[in-house]
Design a protein around this motif. Structure first.
Motif, PDB file in Angstrom:
ATOM      1  N   ARG A 141       0.158 -13.481  16.464  1.00 45.00           N
ATOM      2  CA  ARG A 141      -0.300 -12.278  17.197  1.00 45.00           C
ATOM      3  C   ARG A 141      -1.307 -11.493  16.371  1.00 45.00           C
ATOM      4  NH1 ARG A 141      -2.166  -8.651  20.254  1.00 45.00           N
ATOM      5  NH2 ARG A 141      -0.833  -7.150  21.278  1.00 45.00           N
ATOM      6  N   LEU A 142      -0.994 -11.277  15.120  1.00 46.74           N
ATOM      7  CA  LEU A 142      -1.918 -10.558  14.238  1.00 46.74           C
ATOM      8  C   LEU A 142      -3.213 -11.353  14.059  1.00 46.74           C
ATOM      9  CD1 LEU A 142       0.586  -9.287  11.527  1.00 46.74           C
ATOM     10  CD2 LEU A 142      -0.794  -7.837  13.032  1.00 46.74           C
ATOM     11  N   LEU A 143      -3.083 -12.651  13.855  1.00 49.79           N
ATOM     12  CA  LEU A 143      -4.253 -13.497  13.626  1.00 49.79           C
ATOM     13  C   LEU A 143      -5.190 -13.496  14.823  1.00 49.79           C
ATOM     14  CD1 LEU A 143      -5.583 -15.555  11.663  1.00 49.79           C
ATOM     15  CD2 LEU A 143      -4.312 -17.325  12.876  1.00 49.79           C
ATOM     16  N   THR A 144      -4.664 -13.695  16.017  1.00 49.85           N
ATOM     17  CA  THR A 144      -5.529 -13.780  17.194  1.00 49.85           C
ATOM     18  C   THR A 144      -6.083 -12.423  17.605  1.00 49.85           C
ATOM     19  OG1 THR A 144      -3.643 -13.650  18.700  1.00 49.85           O
ATOM     20  CG2 THR A 144      -4.408 -15.846  18.098  1.00 49.85           C
ATOM     21  N   SER A 145      -5.371 -11.354  17.297  1.00 52.22           N
ATOM     22  CA  SER A 145      -5.841 -10.014  17.654  1.00 52.22           C
ATOM     23  C   SER A 145      -6.911  -9.502  16.707  1.00 52.22           C
ATOM     24  CB  SER A 145      -4.683  -9.014  17.647  1.00 52.22           C
ATOM     25  OG  SER A 145      -3.745  -9.357  18.615  1.00 52.22           O
ATOM     26  N   ALA A 146      -6.782  -9.846  15.449  1.00 48.91           N
ATOM     27  CA  ALA A 146      -7.641  -9.222  14.454  1.00 48.91           C
ATOM     28  C   ALA A 146      -8.618 -10.177  13.781  1.00 48.91           C
ATOM     29  CB  ALA A 146      -6.778  -8.554  13.384  1.00 48.91           C
TER      30      ALA A 146
ATOM     31  N   GLY B  91      12.545  -3.351  10.410  1.00 52.06           N
ATOM     32  CA  GLY B  91      11.944  -2.295   9.592  1.00 52.06           C
ATOM     33  C   GLY B  91      10.767  -2.769   8.764  1.00 52.06           C
ATOM     34  N   ASP B  92      10.578  -4.092   8.640  1.00 55.44           N
ATOM     35  CA  ASP B  92       9.414  -4.592   7.902  1.00 55.44           C
ATOM     36  C   ASP B  92       8.143  -4.267   8.663  1.00 55.44           C
ATOM     37  OD1 ASP B  92      10.594  -5.659   5.634  1.00 55.44           O
ATOM     38  OD2 ASP B  92      10.867  -7.644   6.514  1.00 55.44           O
ATOM     39  N   ASP B  93       7.128  -3.908   7.932  1.00 62.45           N
ATOM     40  CA  ASP B  93       5.799  -3.616   8.457  1.00 62.45           C
ATOM     41  C   ASP B  93       4.913  -4.756   7.958  1.00 62.45           C
ATOM     42  OD1 ASP B  93       3.675  -2.261   9.611  1.00 62.45           O
ATOM     43  OD2 ASP B  93       3.426  -0.890   7.925  1.00 62.45           O
ATOM     44  N   LEU B  94       4.618  -5.713   8.834  1.00 64.24           N
ATOM     45  CA  LEU B  94       3.937  -6.941   8.425  1.00 64.24           C
ATOM     46  C   LEU B  94       2.420  -6.829   8.508  1.00 64.24           C
ATOM     47  CD1 LEU B  94       6.237  -9.590  10.122  1.00 64.24           C
ATOM     48  CD2 LEU B  94       6.383  -8.642   7.814  1.00 64.24           C
ATOM     49  N   ARG B  95       1.767  -7.471   7.559  1.00 63.43           N
ATOM     50  CA  ARG B  95       0.312  -7.541   7.480  1.00 63.43           C
ATOM     51  C   ARG B  95      -0.068  -8.974   7.132  1.00 63.43           C
ATOM     52  NH1 ARG B  95       2.024  -2.799   6.015  1.00 63.43           N
ATOM     53  NH2 ARG B  95       0.787  -0.923   6.166  1.00 63.43           N
ATOM     54  N   LEU B  96      -1.334  -9.298   7.352  1.00 62.69           N
ATOM     55  CA  LEU B  96      -1.849 -10.611   6.954  1.00 62.69           C
ATOM     56  C   LEU B  96      -2.918 -10.439   5.898  1.00 62.69           C
ATOM     57  CD1 LEU B  96      -2.484 -12.599  10.271  1.00 62.69           C
ATOM     58  CD2 LEU B  96      -0.494 -12.668   8.779  1.00 62.69           C
ATOM     59  N   GLU B  97      -2.923 -11.346   4.957  1.00 60.60           N
ATOM     60  CA  GLU B  97      -4.035 -11.491   4.029  1.00 60.60           C
ATOM     61  C   GLU B  97      -4.552 -12.909   4.233  1.00 60.60           C
ATOM     62  OE1 GLU B  97      -2.731  -8.309   0.614  1.00 60.60           O
ATOM     63  OE2 GLU B  97      -2.923 -10.413   0.055  1.00 60.60           O
ATOM     64  N   ILE B  98      -5.794 -12.989   4.702  1.00 59.05           N
ATOM     65  CA  ILE B  98      -6.390 -14.273   5.088  1.00 59.05           C
ATOM     66  C   ILE B  98      -7.534 -14.606   4.135  1.00 59.05           C
ATOM     67  CG2 ILE B  98      -7.615 -15.527   6.909  1.00 59.05           C
ATOM     68  CD1 ILE B  98      -6.437 -13.504   8.896  1.00 59.05           C
TER      69      ILE B  98
ATOM     70  N   VAL C  30     -12.169 -25.241   9.776  1.00 57.13           N
ATOM     71  CA  VAL C  30     -12.076 -24.217   8.747  1.00 57.13           C
ATOM     72  C   VAL C  30     -10.634 -24.181   8.267  1.00 57.13           C
ATOM     73  CG1 VAL C  30     -12.370 -21.760   8.222  1.00 57.13           C
ATOM     74  CG2 VAL C  30     -13.871 -22.865   9.904  1.00 57.13           C
ATOM     75  N   THR C  31     -10.441 -24.303   6.962  1.00 54.73           N
ATOM     76  CA  THR C  31      -9.106 -24.174   6.400  1.00 54.73           C
ATOM     77  C   THR C  31      -8.886 -22.714   6.036  1.00 54.73           C
ATOM     78  OG1 THR C  31      -9.164 -26.428   5.534  1.00 54.73           O
ATOM     79  CG2 THR C  31      -7.545 -24.919   4.557  1.00 54.73           C
ATOM     80  N   LEU C  32      -7.802 -22.160   6.567  1.00 55.30           N
ATOM     81  CA  LEU C  32      -7.428 -20.774   6.301  1.00 55.30           C
ATOM     82  C   LEU C  32      -6.094 -20.763   5.571  1.00 55.30           C
ATOM     83  CD1 LEU C  32      -8.039 -19.219   9.837  1.00 55.30           C
ATOM     84  CD2 LEU C  32      -9.581 -19.117   7.866  1.00 55.30           C
ATOM     85  N   THR C  33      -5.980 -19.891   4.593  1.00 48.32           N
ATOM     86  CA  THR C  33      -4.702 -19.629   3.951  1.00 48.32           C
ATOM     87  C   THR C  33      -4.376 -18.187   4.264  1.00 48.32           C
ATOM     88  OG1 THR C  33      -5.193 -21.186   2.189  1.00 48.32           O
ATOM     89  CG2 THR C  33      -3.452 -19.573   1.763  1.00 48.32           C
ATOM     90  N   TYR C  34      -3.190 -17.970   4.818  1.00 49.50           N
ATOM     91  CA  TYR C  34      -2.833 -16.593   5.132  1.00 49.50           C
ATOM     92  C   TYR C  34      -1.372 -16.332   4.826  1.00 49.50           C
ATOM     93  CZ  TYR C  34      -2.521 -18.944   9.755  1.00 49.50           C
ATOM     94  OH  TYR C  34      -2.302 -19.817  10.784  1.00 49.50           O
ATOM     95  N   ASP C  35      -1.175 -15.193   4.170  1.00 53.85           N
ATOM     96  CA  ASP C  35       0.157 -14.732   3.821  1.00 53.85           C
ATOM     97  C   ASP C  35       0.543 -13.594   4.745  1.00 53.85           C
ATOM     98  OD1 ASP C  35       0.363 -16.508   1.716  1.00 53.85           O
ATOM     99  OD2 ASP C  35      -0.247 -15.057   0.193  1.00 53.85           O
ATOM    100  N   THR C  36       1.766 -13.653   5.246  1.00 50.64           N
ATOM    101  CA  THR C  36       2.350 -12.562   6.014  1.00 50.64           C
ATOM    102  C   THR C  36       3.186 -11.776   5.014  1.00 50.64           C
ATOM    103  OG1 THR C  36       2.464 -14.039   7.917  1.00 50.64           O
ATOM    104  CG2 THR C  36       3.730 -11.975   8.041  1.00 50.64           C
TER     105      THR C  36
ATOM    106  N   GLN D  82       5.529  -4.324   3.758  1.00 50.85           N
ATOM    107  CA  GLN D  82       4.980  -3.068   3.252  1.00 50.85           C
ATOM    108  C   GLN D  82       5.062  -2.961   1.728  1.00 50.85           C
ATOM    109  OE1 GLN D  82       7.613  -3.486   5.191  1.00 50.85           O
ATOM    110  NE2 GLN D  82       9.324  -2.179   4.572  1.00 50.85           N
ATOM    111  N   HIS D  83       5.864  -3.793   1.078  1.00 53.65           N
ATOM    112  CA  HIS D  83       6.006  -3.772  -0.373  1.00 53.65           C
ATOM    113  C   HIS D  83       5.169  -4.858  -1.048  1.00 53.65           C
ATOM    114  CE1 HIS D  83       9.210  -0.932   0.333  1.00 53.65           C
ATOM    115  NE2 HIS D  83       9.834  -1.814   1.091  1.00 53.65           N
ATOM    116  N   GLY D  84       4.388  -5.595  -0.242  1.00 50.77           N
ATOM    117  CA  GLY D  84       3.555  -6.661  -0.789  1.00 50.77           C
ATOM    118  C   GLY D  84       4.295  -7.965  -1.019  1.00 50.77           C
ATOM    119  N   GLU D  85       5.519  -8.076  -0.491  1.00 51.58           N
ATOM    120  CA  GLU D  85       6.302  -9.295  -0.653  1.00 51.58           C
ATOM    121  C   GLU D  85       5.910 -10.287   0.442  1.00 51.58           C
ATOM    122  OE1 GLU D  85      10.384  -7.238  -2.287  1.00 51.58           O
ATOM    123  OE2 GLU D  85       9.790  -6.899  -0.190  1.00 51.58           O
ATOM    124  N   VAL D  86       5.754 -11.549   0.059  1.00 53.93           N
ATOM    125  CA  VAL D  86       5.349 -12.591   0.999  1.00 53.93           C
ATOM    126  C   VAL D  86       6.564 -13.058   1.790  1.00 53.93           C
ATOM    127  CG1 VAL D  86       4.359 -14.905   1.253  1.00 53.93           C
ATOM    128  CG2 VAL D  86       3.452 -13.338  -0.481  1.00 53.93           C
TER     129      VAL D  86
END
Length: 181
Positions: free
Chosen positions: A91-96, A119-126, A143-149, A152-156
């Motif tokens: 969802r995050l990937l296709t939206s953003a 309660g986790d606030d998830l983000r992607l780093e692509i 295209v090869t993509l590496t993405y971490d979900t 909020q604490h930066g934990e993968v």
């Protein structure tokens, strides 16, 4: 965009999912991407109700359905299904990070180093990795993509390596974008 560029997006004041500011309205074309580009995208808050609803429908196991039952498991508390985390990631990937003509995967590898929790606030780093232009099908490539979900604490919570199909910008658009040159 050039290698090493970082693009960050945030949810707007209405709580809508983000869209990268530096992109074409129709999404990213193969020509827009370069190896080494990185994007930070987010956020998405996970709720207990959503964890239970997803689990009820797709992964009905005690550690996804009930706080008390989950306390006596490896997870030591309510945890989202890994597939639920994967769905939120998509969802995050296709939206953003929209790819023109859609995010069409051809390969994927997923790891879940830690469980997603209510309660986790998830983000992607692509990160954009290898870009390979097709020799048999001109005008497209992979295209090869590496993405971490991450939370909020930066934990993968999920690590993904995937290959997507991308198309070059149509010739008419390329000419218009460069002033006919």
């Amino acid at each position: 965009m050039a290698p090493g560029d970082r693009i960050e997006t945030r949810v707007d004041s209405a709580g809508r999912l983000p869209v990268c500011r530096r992109r074409r309205p129709d999404g990213f074309w193969l020509d827009d991407l370069a190896e080494g580009l990185t994007f930070r995208i987010g956020a998405y808050e996970v709720t207990a109700a959503e964890v239970k609803d997803f689990a009820t429908r797709y992964d009905p196991q005690p550690f996804h359905l009930d706080e008390d039952a989950a306390g006596d498991t490896l997870f030591d508390g309510l945890a989202a299904s890994g597939r639920h985390t994967a769905a939120i990631t998509m969802r995050l990937l296709t939206s953003a990070f929209p790819i023109a003509a859609g995010v069409i995967g051809s390969a994927i590898h997923l790891e879940w180093p830690s469980p997603t929790r209510p309660g986790d606030d998830l983000r992607l780093e692509i990160s954009v990795g290898t870009i390979a232009h097709s020799t048999s099908r001109p005008g497209r490539g992979s295209v090869t993509l590496t993405y971490d979900t991450i939370n909020q604490h930066g934990e993968v919570w999920q690590r993904t390596t995937g290959r997507v199909i991308a198309w070059q910008r149509p010739a008419a658009e390329s000419a218009a974008a460069t002033g006919g040159k």
